[in-house]
Motif scaffolding. Structure first.
Motif, PDB file in Angstrom:
ATOM      1  N   SER A   1      -6.205   4.277  -9.415  1.00 33.43           N
ATOM      2  CA  SER A   1      -7.411   3.240  -8.994  1.00 33.43           C
ATOM      3  C   SER A   1      -8.431   4.323  -7.870  1.00 33.43           C
ATOM      4  O   SER A   1      -7.327   4.713  -6.307  1.00 33.43           O
ATOM      5  N   SER A   2      -9.788   4.492  -7.217  1.00 33.91           N
ATOM      6  CA  SER A   2      -9.795   3.951  -6.794  1.00 33.91           C
ATOM      7  C   SER A   2     -10.046   3.329  -4.805  1.00 33.91           C
ATOM      8  O   SER A   2      -9.943   3.875  -4.070  1.00 33.91           O
ATOM      9  N   ASP A   3      -9.525   1.803  -5.680  1.00 35.06           N
ATOM     10  CA  ASP A   3      -9.340   0.981  -4.727  1.00 35.06           C
ATOM     11  C   ASP A   3      -8.469   1.368  -3.440  1.00 35.06           C
ATOM     12  O   ASP A   3      -6.643   2.244  -4.032  1.00 35.06           O
ATOM     13  N   ASP A   4      -8.309   0.881  -2.619  1.00 34.11           N
ATOM     14  CA  ASP A   4      -7.120   0.572  -2.495  1.00 34.11           C
ATOM     15  C   ASP A   4      -5.951  -0.049  -2.513  1.00 34.11           C
ATOM     16  O   ASP A   4      -5.950  -1.471  -3.447  1.00 34.11           O
ATOM     17  N   ASN A   5      -4.820   0.705  -2.623  1.00 31.00           N
ATOM     18  CA  ASN A   5      -3.543   0.563  -3.265  1.00 31.00           C
ATOM     19  C   ASN A   5      -3.008  -0.857  -2.737  1.00 31.00           C
ATOM     20  O   ASN A   5      -1.824  -1.597  -3.962  1.00 31.00           O
ATOM     21  N   ALA A   6      -2.931  -0.971  -2.036  1.00 29.37           N
ATOM     22  CA  ALA A   6      -1.821  -1.318  -1.208  1.00 29.37           C
ATOM     23  C   ALA A   6      -2.385  -3.403  -1.553  1.00 29.37           C
ATOM     24  O   ALA A   6      -3.045  -3.638  -1.844  1.00 29.37           O
ATOM     25  N   SER A   7      -1.113  -4.107  -1.906  1.00 26.10           N
ATOM     26  CA  SER A   7      -0.940  -5.629  -1.850  1.00 26.10           C
ATOM     27  C   SER A   7      -1.436  -6.193  -0.686  1.00 26.10           C
ATOM     28  O   SER A   7      -1.142  -5.876  -0.074  1.00 26.10           O
ATOM     29  N   PRO A   8      -2.013  -7.727  -1.135  1.00 23.95           N
ATOM     30  CA  PRO A   8      -1.812  -8.628   0.172  1.00 23.95           C
ATOM     31  C   PRO A   8      -0.781  -8.674   0.665  1.00 23.95           C
ATOM     32  O   PRO A   8      -1.502  -8.566   2.352  1.00 23.95           O
ATOM     33  N   THR A   9      -0.123  -8.544   0.027  1.00 30.24           N
ATOM     34  CA  THR A   9       1.400  -8.751   1.280  1.00 30.24           C
ATOM     35  C   THR A   9       1.530  -7.613   2.383  1.00 30.24           C
ATOM     36  O   THR A   9       1.788  -7.879   3.291  1.00 30.24           O
ATOM     37  N   GLU A  10       1.205  -6.447   1.287  1.00 23.87           N
ATOM     38  CA  GLU A  10       1.443  -5.147   2.442  1.00 23.87           C
ATOM     39  C   GLU A  10       0.593  -5.242   3.321  1.00 23.87           C
ATOM     40  O   GLU A  10       0.095  -4.599   4.553  1.00 23.87           O
ATOM     41  N   LYS A  11      -1.081  -5.507   2.873  1.00 25.29           N
ATOM     42  CA  LYS A  11      -2.415  -5.329   3.771  1.00 25.29           C
ATOM     43  C   LYS A  11      -1.941  -6.351   5.354  1.00 25.29           C
ATOM     44  O   LYS A  11      -2.108  -5.900   6.399  1.00 25.29           O
ATOM     45  N   LEU A  12      -1.277  -7.708   4.912  1.00 22.39           N
ATOM     46  CA  LEU A  12      -0.976  -8.912   5.714  1.00 22.39           C
ATOM     47  C   LEU A  12      -0.208  -7.480   7.086  1.00 22.39           C
ATOM     48  O   LEU A  12      -0.370  -7.835   8.162  1.00 22.39           O
TER      49      LEU A  12
END
Length: 290
Positions: free
Chosen positions: A58-69
Motif C-alpha cells: 500500500s502507498s499509504d503510511d503503513n505505521a499503525s496509530p500506536t506506532e505513530k504515537l
C-alpha cells in the motif's frame, strides 16, 4: 426391433435443503454470538492491519496509530534533549513513557520540579492530539526499595501513588486530557525494572535510580470504552450548546433592560419609546397601528 422406451425422469428430492439451511442458520447464530461476546485487542488489530498494508504494498503510511504515537513522542524527547530523563517504548498494549523521578520530582516528595513542567506539558500536548482521542492514559508510580516514613508518606505506597496522582492532576488542571480517560495507581517497589540490590543485599544506586520512575501508559480504548467515550462527548456538546443558548438569552435580556446611553434622552410622556426599549416609568406605550 423395438426401440427401448426411456423411463420418465424422477424428480430429485430436495429434502436435504431443509437440513442444510438449518445448519447454516445455526452457524450464523453461533458466529454472531461469538462476535457479540468478543473483546477485540485494538493495538493487535492495528499492528495486523499495518502488516497487511505493508505486504500488499500500500502507498499509504503503513505505521499503525500506536506506532505513530511512539514516533511523535520520540521526536518530542529528541527536540527537548530529554533522553536521559524520558524514555519512550512500546509493548503489546500501547506506548509507555517513563519519567525519571529524580528529574521530575523533588526528593522524597510528589511535588513537580519547576524545570520539569515544560517537558510534561509538551508530552501532554502530544498525547492529547485529536488523532489520539480514543486512547486511555494510565499513570503508574514506582519507587525503589529504600523505605520512607514521613508524616505525609508513611511508606512507598503512598509516595508512588501521590506521584502518579500529581501527573493526573497536572493533565486535568491544564485541560490536556479528559479525566474520563485517565487513571492513577502506585506500585511502590513491587515492579522494579532491574534489581535494586545484589544477591548479598548491597544496594545498586544506578538500578535504584532506574526503578524510581513514573510510567505514562497510552493505550487504545476497547470498543465498549469507545462507546462510553462518544456518549461522553455527546453529553459535553449538549451542555455546551445549552450554556451558549442561556448566555445569548441573558445578553438579550440585559440589552432590553439597559438605561438610555449617555447623551440620549428618555422619551417624554405620551411619546413612543424607541423600538426595542421598554416604556419608562410614567410613560404610556404608543398605540398600536391598525
Amino acid at each position: 426391433m423395438a426401440v427401448p422406451v426411456k423411463p420418465p425422469p424422477q424428480e430429485e428430492k430436495e429434502d436435504w435443503l431443509v437440513t442444510y439451511s438449518d445448519a447454516i442458520t445455526l452457524l450464523m447464530a453461533f458466529f454472531v454470538m461469538m462476535l457479540t461476546f468478543a473483546e477485540f485487542d485494538i493495538p493487535a488489530f492495528e499492528e495486523a492491519a499495518a502488516a497487511i498494508k505493508d505486504k500488499i504494498g500500500s502507498s499509504d503510511d503503513n505505521a499503525s496509530p500506536t506506532e505513530k504515537l511512539k514516533i511523535d513522542l520520540e521526536d518530542v524527547v529528541f527536540q527537548m534533549q530529554a533522553d536521559r530523563a524520558v524514555q519512550v517504548t512500546k509493548d503489546s498494549k500501547g506506548v509507555v513513557i517513563e519519567l525519571s523521578s529524580g528529574a521530575f520530582y523533588k526528593p522524597g516528595s510528589a511535588e513537580l520540579r519547576e524545570e520539569a513542567v515544560p517537558y510534561l506539558e509538551k508530552i501532554a500536548q502530544t498525547i492529547s492530539a485529536p488523532r489520539y482521542a480514543t486512547y486511555n492514559v494510565q499513570i503508574e508510580g514506582h519507587t525503589d526499595d529504600e523505605p520512607i516514613s514521613t508524616e505525609r508518606f508513611p511508606s512507598n505506597w503512598e509516595l508512588s501513588t501521590a506521584r502518579a496522582a500529581t501527573v493526573v492532576r497536572f493533565f486535568d488542571d491544564k485541560d490536556f486530557v479528559d479525566p474520563l480517560k485517565m487513571s492513577a495507581s502506585g506500585f511502590a517497589d513491587q515492579k522494579p525494572k532491574v534489581p535494586n540490590r545484589t544477591e548479598d543485599g548491597t544496594p545498586i544506586p544506578e538500578n535504584q535510580a532506574t526503578n524510581r520512575r513514573t510510567a505514562i501508559r497510552v493505550t487504545a480504548m476497547s470498543l465498549k470504552e469507545r462507546e462510553v467515550w462518544y456518549q461522553h462527548l455527546a453529553t459535553l456538546r449538549a451542555k455546551a450548546e445549552e450554556a451558549k443558548r442561556a448566555k445569548e438569552a441573558a445578553e438579550g435580556q440585559g440589552q432590553a433592560g439597559q438605561p438610555p446611553a449617555e447623551g440620549q434622552q428618555a422619551p417624554q410622556q405620551g411619546q413612543a419609546a424607541p423600538e426595542g426599549q421598554p416604556p419608562t416609568e410614567g410613560q404610556l406605550p404608543a398605540p398600536a397601528q391598525q
